[in-house]
Design an enzyme around this catalytic site. Structure first.
Site, PDB file in Angstrom:
ATOM      1  N   GLU A 155       0.828  -1.203   0.000  1.00 13.58           N
ATOM      2  CA  GLU A 155       0.000   0.000   0.000  1.00 13.58           C
ATOM      3  C   GLU A 155       0.866   1.258   0.000  1.00 13.58           C
ATOM      4  O   GLU A 155       0.619   2.200  -0.748  1.00 13.58           O
ATOM      5  CB  GLU A 155      -0.910  -0.021   1.235  1.00 13.58           C
ATOM      6  CG  GLU A 155      -2.289   0.496   0.924  1.00 13.58           C
ATOM      7  CD  GLU A 155      -3.194   0.515   2.127  1.00 13.58           C
ATOM      8  OE1 GLU A 155      -4.038  -0.394   2.207  1.00 13.58           O
ATOM      9  OE2 GLU A 155      -3.076   1.414   2.979  1.00 13.58           O
ATOM     10  N   ARG A 176      -3.027  33.458 -17.633  1.00  8.86           N
ATOM     11  CA  ARG A 176      -3.549  34.536 -16.785  1.00  8.86           C
ATOM     12  C   ARG A 176      -2.599  35.734 -16.800  1.00  8.86           C
ATOM     13  O   ARG A 176      -1.411  35.598 -16.486  1.00  8.86           O
ATOM     14  CB  ARG A 176      -3.696  34.012 -15.348  1.00  8.86           C
ATOM     15  CG  ARG A 176      -3.986  35.062 -14.308  1.00  8.86           C
ATOM     16  CD  ARG A 176      -5.388  35.589 -14.402  1.00  8.86           C
ATOM     17  NE  ARG A 176      -5.714  36.471 -13.283  1.00  8.86           N
ATOM     18  CZ  ARG A 176      -6.779  37.238 -13.256  1.00  8.86           C
ATOM     19  NH1 ARG A 176      -7.623  37.261 -14.286  1.00  8.86           N
ATOM     20  NH2 ARG A 176      -7.030  37.991 -12.211  1.00  8.86           N
ATOM     21  N   GLN A 189       8.725  35.925 -11.064  1.00  6.72           N
ATOM     22  CA  GLN A 189       9.574  34.878 -10.492  1.00  6.72           C
ATOM     23  C   GLN A 189       8.913  34.169  -9.297  1.00  6.72           C
ATOM     24  O   GLN A 189       9.081  32.964  -9.106  1.00  6.72           O
ATOM     25  CB  GLN A 189      10.906  35.492 -10.057  1.00  6.72           C
ATOM     26  CG  GLN A 189      12.002  34.461  -9.936  1.00  6.72           C
ATOM     27  CD  GLN A 189      13.323  35.103  -9.624  1.00  6.72           C
ATOM     28  OE1 GLN A 189      13.481  35.777  -8.605  1.00  6.72           O
ATOM     29  NE2 GLN A 189      14.289  34.943 -10.494  1.00  6.72           N
TER      30      GLN A 189
END
Ligand code: FAD
Length: 398
Positions: free
Chosen positions: A252, A278, A289
């Site tokens: 798992e 955007r 940055q």
């Protein structure tokens, strides 16, 4: 060293991404929701998709071919889980597949008798039946050896009494791998694992929980009130329950978390695309940055967690008994997923807090720091391997 997947594994990954996009994404996810998400859990829809995943070879991935599985090794199984996470935003469904496969079927593969494998595995691999794994109890989470659920031996059968909580797949499970105390107080050797059919008289399942994330995966309590289980359904041997559990956790902690790698990659890609589109102050926000470095940090976290996970999978595929590699992988992937979810929201600004891919990743990532042994317990385990903690009980055993 070779960082490439075999061509047939690559092909399976491509096919699984296509399958997840086609069958598991979008409108289907809501159907897997629950009351907490404002959508009642739809067991029929869940089963319909499960059967399709069975036909795709996904739900029996690591089970040997002679028992109806796809015979994948841990690396290939991780690639398939990663593909599920990448192709669909329903990480809950991928989580359910993993709980079925790695925590429930693998114990049968690794500890079951020939008769148990032939009786149980084919229908669990084909998608006709679903399995769940129940060890956690209200009083026994991290302290998993301290179970109150008792199994009393009565000749050719055992009688189970007690309650489990947080059992993934419980509302849809046909069969449970259940851990119960056969010799309370004997610690590691006091537990026994049983296969219990869901229709056994005395077994009842509670309603699905309302969870913050992984809403496509149903979770519930399971109660055992005088459940009669044939001795032929003991997995491994009496007293071997903790070994069964530890072994399934290795699977798992490695392969399950690959689903999060896929989810992170998907969200990273859409976040980079958003930062390129955007515009603010007359330039794409990705040219600032502060934003581009955040995207680089997201990439770094994903890639380094991915390396740890595939290294652990590589070891598992070679029969390694190492527990540190899977613990490191689990820690790195779950922490990276939470941070990547936060970063993806931040880059989207206000849009990030609307329902969507970024907030879904964050909600789905939060439980990953808890299940399969909490991240604190993973650190205890790694510290112990470094020779740093003496008392196993106090340090947390799970
Ligand atoms: C979505 C989801 C699905 C799950 N599915 C399953 C399932 O299918 N089957 C199943 O059996 N269980 C399942 N679980 C349960 C899960 O394994 C437990 O929640 C987990 O082991 C932690 O137990 P707990 O929640 O009782 O926390 P606790 O053990 O009570 O821990 C609470 C806090 O204390 C910390 N803590 C406890 N002991 C120590 C220690 N010694 N050192 C440092 N910190 C410590 C923990 O790290 C944690 O932060 C699931 C849980 C979730 C969230």
């Amino acid at each position: 060293m070779n960082f490439e997947l075999d061509p047939d594994v690559e092909e399976m990954r491509t096919m699984t991404v296509a399958f997840a996009r086609r069958e598991l994404d979008g409108r289907h996810q809501a159907a897997g929701g629950h009351e907490g998400a404002g959508v009642p859990f739809d067991a029929d829809e869940f089963r319909r998709r499960w059967l399709l995943a069975g036909k795709q070879g996904v739900v029996g991935g690591v089970v040997p071919v002679e028992y109806g599985g796809s015979g994948l090794d841990a690396v290939a199984a991780s690639a398939v889980m990663e593909a599920l996470g990448y192709g669909s935003s329903d990480t809950g469904f991928a989580f359910s597949v993993a709980a079925h496969l790695f925590a429930s079927l693998m114990p049968v593969v690794e500890f079951g008798t020939e008769e148990q494998k032939r009786r149980l595995l084919p229908a669990l691999c084909s998608g006709e039946r679903i399995a769940a794994h129940a060890i956690t109890e209200p009083e026994a989470g991290s302290d998993a050896l301290n179970l109150r659920t008792r199994a009393e031996s009565r000749g050719d059968h055992y009688v189970l009494h007690g309650s489990k909580c947080f059992t993934t797949n419980a509302p849809v499970a046909d069969v449970f791998v259940v851990q119960a105390a056969t010799e309370p107080g004997r610690g590691f050797f006091g537990l026994t694992a049983f296969v219990v059919e869901a229709d056994t008289p005395g077994l009842t399942v509670g309603p699905p929980y309302a969870k913050v994330g992984l809403r496509g995966s149903p979770t519930a309590d399971v109660h055992f009130d005088g459940c009669v289980v044939p001795s032929a359904n003991v997995l491994g041997a009496r007293g071997a329950g903790a070994s069964v559990f530890s072994s399934s956790m290795k699977w798992e902690r490695t392969c399950l978390f690959a689903a999060y790698l896929g989810a992170m990659r998907r969200v990273l890609e859409s976040t980079v695309a958003y930062a390129g589109e955007r515009e603010q102050f007359g330039a794409p926000i990705g040219s600032f940055q502060a934003v581009s470095h955040r995207l680089v940090d997201m990439t770094l976290r994903l890639e380094s967690a991915r390396l740890l996970l595939y290294k652990a999978a590589w070891g598992l595929a070679r029969g390694s008994e190492d527990e540190v590699g899977p613990a490191l992988a689990k820690l790195a992937v779950s922490e990276a997923a939470v941070q990547l979810g936060l970063d993806a929201i931040q880059v989207r600004g206000a849009l990030g807090v609307l329902e969507g891919e970024a907030e879904t990743l964050l909600r789905d990532a939060l439980p990953a720091r808890i299940f399969s042994g909490t991240n604190e317990i993973q650190k205890n385990n790694i510290a112990r391997a470094l020779g740093l903690s003496g008392n196993r009980r106090r340090a947390g055993r799970r």
